[in-house]
Enzyme design. Sequence first.
Site, PDB file in Angstrom:
ATOM      1  N   ASP A  54       0.064  10.330  -8.104  1.00  0.00           N
ATOM      2  CA  ASP A  54      -0.322   8.975  -8.510  1.00  0.00           C
ATOM      3  C   ASP A  54      -1.753   8.693  -8.053  1.00  0.00           C
ATOM      4  O   ASP A  54      -2.296   9.380  -7.184  1.00  0.00           O
ATOM      5  CB  ASP A  54       0.652   7.953  -7.897  1.00  0.00           C
ATOM      6  CG  ASP A  54       0.648   6.617  -8.633  1.00  0.00           C
ATOM      7  OD1 ASP A  54      -0.187   6.415  -9.538  1.00  0.00           O
ATOM      8  OD2 ASP A  54       1.489   5.764  -8.295  1.00  0.00           O
ATOM      9  N   GLY A  55      -2.340   7.667  -8.614  1.00  0.00           N
ATOM     10  CA  GLY A  55      -3.643   7.173  -8.180  1.00  0.00           C
ATOM     11  C   GLY A  55      -3.443   6.059  -7.160  1.00  0.00           C
ATOM     12  O   GLY A  55      -2.337   5.845  -6.664  1.00  0.00           O
ATOM     13  N   ALA A  56      -4.522   5.346  -6.852  1.00  0.00           N
ATOM     14  CA  ALA A  56      -4.436   4.217  -5.926  1.00  0.00           C
ATOM     15  C   ALA A  56      -5.631   3.317  -6.170  1.00  0.00           C
ATOM     16  O   ALA A  56      -6.611   3.728  -6.811  1.00  0.00           O
ATOM     17  CB  ALA A  56      -4.427   4.700  -4.483  1.00  0.00           C
TER      18      ALA A  56
ATOM     19  N   THR B   4       1.185   5.742 -12.299  1.00  0.00           N
ATOM     20  CA  THR B   4       0.708   4.897 -13.401  1.00  0.00           C
ATOM     21  C   THR B   4      -0.781   4.596 -13.219  1.00  0.00           C
ATOM     22  O   THR B   4      -1.252   4.489 -12.082  1.00  0.00           O
ATOM     23  CB  THR B   4       1.493   3.563 -13.392  1.00  0.00           C
ATOM     24  OG1 THR B   4       2.867   3.857 -13.566  1.00  0.00           O
ATOM     25  CG2 THR B   4       1.040   2.632 -14.516  1.00  0.00           C
ATOM     26  N   GLY B   5      -1.484   4.451 -14.336  1.00  0.00           N
ATOM     27  CA  GLY B   5      -2.891   4.037 -14.259  1.00  0.00           C
ATOM     28  C   GLY B   5      -3.784   4.985 -15.038  1.00  0.00           C
ATOM     29  O   GLY B   5      -3.327   5.992 -15.589  1.00  0.00           O
TER      30      GLY B   5
ATOM     31  N   GLU C  76       6.573   2.620  -8.479  1.00  0.00           N
ATOM     32  CA  GLU C  76       5.754   3.656  -7.837  1.00  0.00           C
ATOM     33  C   GLU C  76       6.246   3.910  -6.417  1.00  0.00           C
ATOM     34  O   GLU C  76       6.354   5.054  -5.971  1.00  0.00           O
ATOM     35  CB  GLU C  76       4.277   3.224  -7.819  1.00  0.00           C
ATOM     36  CG  GLU C  76       3.656   3.220  -9.210  1.00  0.00           C
ATOM     37  CD  GLU C  76       2.273   2.601  -9.261  1.00  0.00           C
ATOM     38  OE1 GLU C  76       1.583   2.822 -10.263  1.00  0.00           O
ATOM     39  OE2 GLU C  76       1.875   1.886  -8.332  1.00  0.00           O
TER      40      GLU C  76
ATOM     41  N   THR D 161      -6.185   7.023 -13.983  1.00  0.00           N
ATOM     42  CA  THR D 161      -6.329   8.362 -13.398  1.00  0.00           C
ATOM     43  C   THR D 161      -5.098   9.197 -13.746  1.00  0.00           C
ATOM     44  O   THR D 161      -5.214  10.380 -14.100  1.00  0.00           O
ATOM     45  CB  THR D 161      -6.514   8.269 -11.864  1.00  0.00           C
ATOM     46  OG1 THR D 161      -7.454   7.226 -11.577  1.00  0.00           O
ATOM     47  CG2 THR D 161      -7.024   9.578 -11.286  1.00  0.00           C
TER      48      THR D 161
HETATM   49  C1  5RP Z   1      -0.834   1.007 -10.813  1.00  0.00           C
HETATM   50  C2  5RP Z   1      -1.522   1.633  -9.646  1.00  0.00           C
HETATM   51  C3  5RP Z   1      -2.645   2.560  -9.939  1.00  0.00           C
HETATM   52  O1  5RP Z   1      -2.405   3.769  -9.282  1.00  0.00           O
HETATM   53  C4  5RP Z   1      -3.913   1.975  -9.417  1.00  0.00           C
HETATM   54  O2  5RP Z   1      -4.061   0.687  -9.966  1.00  0.00           O
HETATM   55  C5  5RP Z   1      -5.108   2.854  -9.785  1.00  0.00           C
HETATM   56  O3  5RP Z   1      -5.304   2.793 -11.163  1.00  0.00           O
HETATM   57  P1  5RP Z   1      -6.486   3.553 -11.884  1.00  0.00           P
HETATM   58  O4  5RP Z   1      -6.186   5.007 -11.790  1.00  0.00           O
HETATM   59  O5  5RP Z   1      -6.439   3.021 -13.296  1.00  0.00           O
HETATM   60  O6  5RP Z   1      -7.785   3.192 -11.212  1.00  0.00           O
HETATM   61  O7  5RP Z   1      -1.198   1.423  -8.511  1.00  0.00           O
HETATM   62  O8  5RP Z   1       0.157   0.117 -10.398  1.00  0.00           O
END
Ligand code: 5RP
Length: 228
Positions: free
Chosen positions: A92-94, A39-40, A114, A42
């Site tokens: 996933d992103g972080a 989610t997010g 996640e 990225t």
């Molecule tokens: C969502 C997350 C996302 O991976 C994290 O917040 C990074 O988001 P973005 O890609 O918008 O910077 O953990 O719960």
Amino acid sequence: MALEIKSLKQNELKRSVAEATLEHIEHKLNKDTVLGIGTGSTVNFFIESLIHVRHKFDCAVSSSKASTLLLEAGGIKVIDLNAAPEIALYVDGADEASLEKQLIKGGGGALTQEKIVAQASEEFVCMIDQSKLVTTLGAFPLPVEVIPAARSLVGRGLKELNATPIWRESFITDNNNLIIDAHDLVITDGKKLESIINDIPGVVCNGLFSLRPADTLLVSTVEGIDTY
Ligand code: 5RP
């Protein structure tokens, strides 16, 4: 204005790491592949690219209502985790990542799903832009998902760990719980801290991914992509 340019640049880096991640995993996709999707923003870029290769894999397990909407809108079938035989890859992103590939996640509040999907997956590929690579985790406040009735109790528990807990007001998770962001933590032993926070009654999950770190970390920099 300077802030706008910074966020434009960060979005470019997010898009480039998302595209590089698809290139990195594409050869592993086959007609039986179930992909775990985070989610997010990225991940949103990743989904945009993934839609073009939707014929190369079977379906997805999603970590949030937001990602499910985007996947389905792009014609990608989304199945329930309980119906998934095996998830080959989780992408996933972080919010922060260390070189040990331990992460802080949950800035978007989807940390529990996640973590579940990451745990259920054979391989976890994490994609970040260079601003999120750190030597010590903790500058980004650690999100903790909490049962509403336990908000104060968990807040006190986090203070005992020398954190400054801040309730993310007006935010409800996909599981109808609350988020407390634990500020001011200097995380030297991520595995230990992840377990200690999980043991506070009322905590559903915390955003430290130390016990199940990423397997591969792709980092976009202005010079290109680094893979760890
Ligand atoms: C969502 C997350 C996302 O991976 C994290 O917040 C990074 O988001 P973005 O890609 O918008 O910077 O953990 O719960």
